[in-house]
Design an enzyme around this catalytic site. Sequence first.
Site: not given
Ligand code: GLA
Length: 700
Positions: A452, A521
Site C-alpha cells: 500500500d 477504496d
Molecule cells: C488503504 C487501503 C485499504 C486498507 C487501508 C489500511 O486505505 O486502500 O484497503 O488497506 O489502507 O490502512
Amino acid sequence: MAIHLLPNRWILETRNSGYAFGLNDAGLLAHSYWGQRLAYASDYPAPPSPAMWAAFNGPAHLTPEEYPGYGGTKYIEPCLKVTFADGVRDVVLKFIAAEAAGQDDMQLQVHLEDEHYPLRVTLHYRAHEAYDLIERWVSIQNKGHEPVTLERVWSAQWHLPYGDHYWLTHLTGRWLDEMHLRHEPLVQGVKVLESRRLTTSHHHSPWFAVDDGTADEDQGAVWYGTLAWSGNWKTAAEVTDFMSTRVNIGINDFDFAWTLKAGETFVTPASFGGYTSAGFGAASRALHDFIRERILPNGDRPRKILYNSWEATYFDVDEPSQIQLAQIAAQMGVELFVMDDGWFHRRNLDNAGLGDWWPDAAKFPHGLKPLIEAVNRLGMDFGLWIEPEMVNPDSELYRLHPDWVIHFPTRARTEARGQLILNLARREVQDYLIAQLDRLLTENAISFIKWDMNRNVSEPGWADAPGDPRELWVRYVYGLYHVWETLRQRHPHVIWQSCSGGGGRADLGILRLADQIWVSDNTYSTSRLSIQEGFSSIFPANTMEAWVTDADPQIGSPESLRFRFHVSMCGALGIGGHLIRWSEAERAEAASLIAQYKTIRHVVQSGDLYRLRSAQKHALSALQYVSKDRSESVVFCFRTMMPQPAQLPRLYLRGLEPAACYQDAATGETRSGSAWMHVGLELTLGNFDSQIIHLRRTEN
Ligand code: GLA
C-alpha cells in the site's frame, strides 16, 4: 518481417498497423505514417519536408519530428530540453546511424548526436507484432567530459495523421472516485494531464486514446498509448496552428532535473502506442493481451479468490478475530486469507507503527506463525498488508532515522494520515526495507503481499543528495522498483498487489512487479461498475481486484448480496465484508456464488472483454468476456435505478463464432453465435438487479 530498413527510412509493422519515419530533405528525423498496415513497403509515404511558410514559421517548426529537441525555431512541445556545461540551451540533433536487431520482437535503434556537443540520443523502437503495439523509449548518453543537465526527457512524441479534428479520451478521478472516462475535442494548444504526486495518482492515468470523434466500442480508427512508469508523468497533447496533432508522453518535467555526468546514460521508461481500426474495444483488448502476456510476471496464473479483513476488523486485529474470520471464509470457498493493516509493532490506529515491520507483541505474542498455520490448515494461503514506503513519526524507525524522510530542513514536515514518506532514493532506506521485508517473508509462510501507499508527496527535499536534489522524482521510483524487484526475486512464489489508497498506483511499470491492483477504496457496487469500466480501458480483468463488501445501511444501499457479488465477479473476485455479521443464509448464498465464479474465472480473467453497454453512461450496463478459443462466454448485466416503466434495450453479444451453437448454462437455450449477436437478448431486470449468462459452445 516487422521492420523494414529503406535508405534513410524506417517502417515498423505489426499484424494490422504500420508506423514509418525517416530523414527529410533538411536532415530532420520526420514522422510520416501511423495507421493501417499497408501492402508494400513502398506504399508508406516519404518523410515530409515542409517549406518555409513565413519568417515566424520555418520548416523546423512545421516538421513533425520523431523526437524534437528544444532549439532553433521550433516552438512546439519538444521531447528533450538540456543545458550544456557552458550554459548553451539549444539542441541540434543530427542523424548518425540506425540498426535493427532481434528476431520475434525486432528492435530498431536510431542514433542521433548533437552537432557540437558529445551528446548521443538513441531512439529505441520495438514492434510487438501480435499486439499491434509499438514500444518506444530513449537513451541519452553523455560522451563528453562535462556534465549535461537534462530538464525534460520524454519517452515519445506520437503523431496523428495531419490535418484532422481529433478527440482525446482520457481518465480522471480522485480518491474513492477513480477512472472516469472523458472524451473531449482537441483544439489548437496543449492539453496537459500529469501527476506531480511522486506516484501515478488517482487523478489521471498515463494513458490516452485519440479518434476523429466517430469511433465507438466496435469500430473506428483509434490511436492510443501509455507509459510504463510509476512516478511523476505527463502527457501533452498538442494541436499546432498548422493542424498537426501529436501526443507527448514521459516522465514529468515539472521540477525535474538530472545531471548526466561524463560517460553516463539516462534511459527513459517505455511508452507503448497502438493503432486499431476497430474502435475502443479492440484498443483495450490489445492492451489487455499485452499486459497479461508481456508485462505481468504471472499473467497466465489464475487469481485466487481472497478474503481481506480490513473492513471487518480495521486496526483491531489479533489471532482469535482473524481465525474466526478465516474459518467462515474457508467454509465459503475462499482460497487466500489476507490480514490487512494493524498487525505490526504498536499499530493500533493510523498514527503509529509504520516503519516497524515486525508483529505486534500484544496482538501476536507468538508471532504470525500460529495464525498462518491455522489459515493453512483451513486450506487457504495467507497474505499480509504492508506499506513499506511510509513511516509514522511515532515509530522506532523514525526515532532512529528522522533524516530518512523526504523533507526540506527549514520546512515543517506535512503529515498526511499521520505519516511521512521515506526517501526511497536513498540506498540505506532501500537496504533497510529489503532486510526487514525479506526477514518477514523468510520467517513466515506468506503467499501474498498487499503493498500500500497511503499519501502523496509534500516538501520534496533531499538535503544530502549526491547530485541535483530534483533527481528525487526519478530516483525514488528506481528505489521502489529495486526494493520490490529484489523481494520478488528472493521470494518468487509470492503474489503481489499494488494499492495506493485504492487505484493510486495503477500503471504498466508497477505491473512488471505487481500481479494485481486494488482498484479503489470505494467498494459500493454501483460506484464500482463505473470505476471498473474506466479501469478496463487499460488493464485486464485478472489485475482488477474487486471485493464484495457490506452494503452501507447509512446510505441505504439497495444492492443485494448477489448484485454485489456479480459486480466483483467481473474481475479477480475478493470478499471484504464483516463475515461474522453475515447470516447463515448470506454465507450459503456467498458460497454458491463463489462456486459459480470458479466455473467462469478462466473466461473472465483471461478472455476478451467486450463492453456492451457503458456503466458510466447508462443505468442498464453490460459487459461480456469471451474465451480465447471462443468456446465459452460470460455476460454480466446490471440495472441500477431506472424510472418505471422501463423499456430495456435488447442486448447484442459480440465475439462469438457466428456459425457455432452456444448453450445458456442456466436455461439450456441454444442458439447460433450469430443469433446471440444479431437477434440479441431480451432482459427482464428490475432496479438494482443483475444477471450472469454463461454460454458454452455445443456440437451443432
Ligand atoms: C488503504 C487501503 C485499504 C486498507 C487501508 C489500511 O486505505 O486502500 O484497503 O488497506 O489502507 O490502512
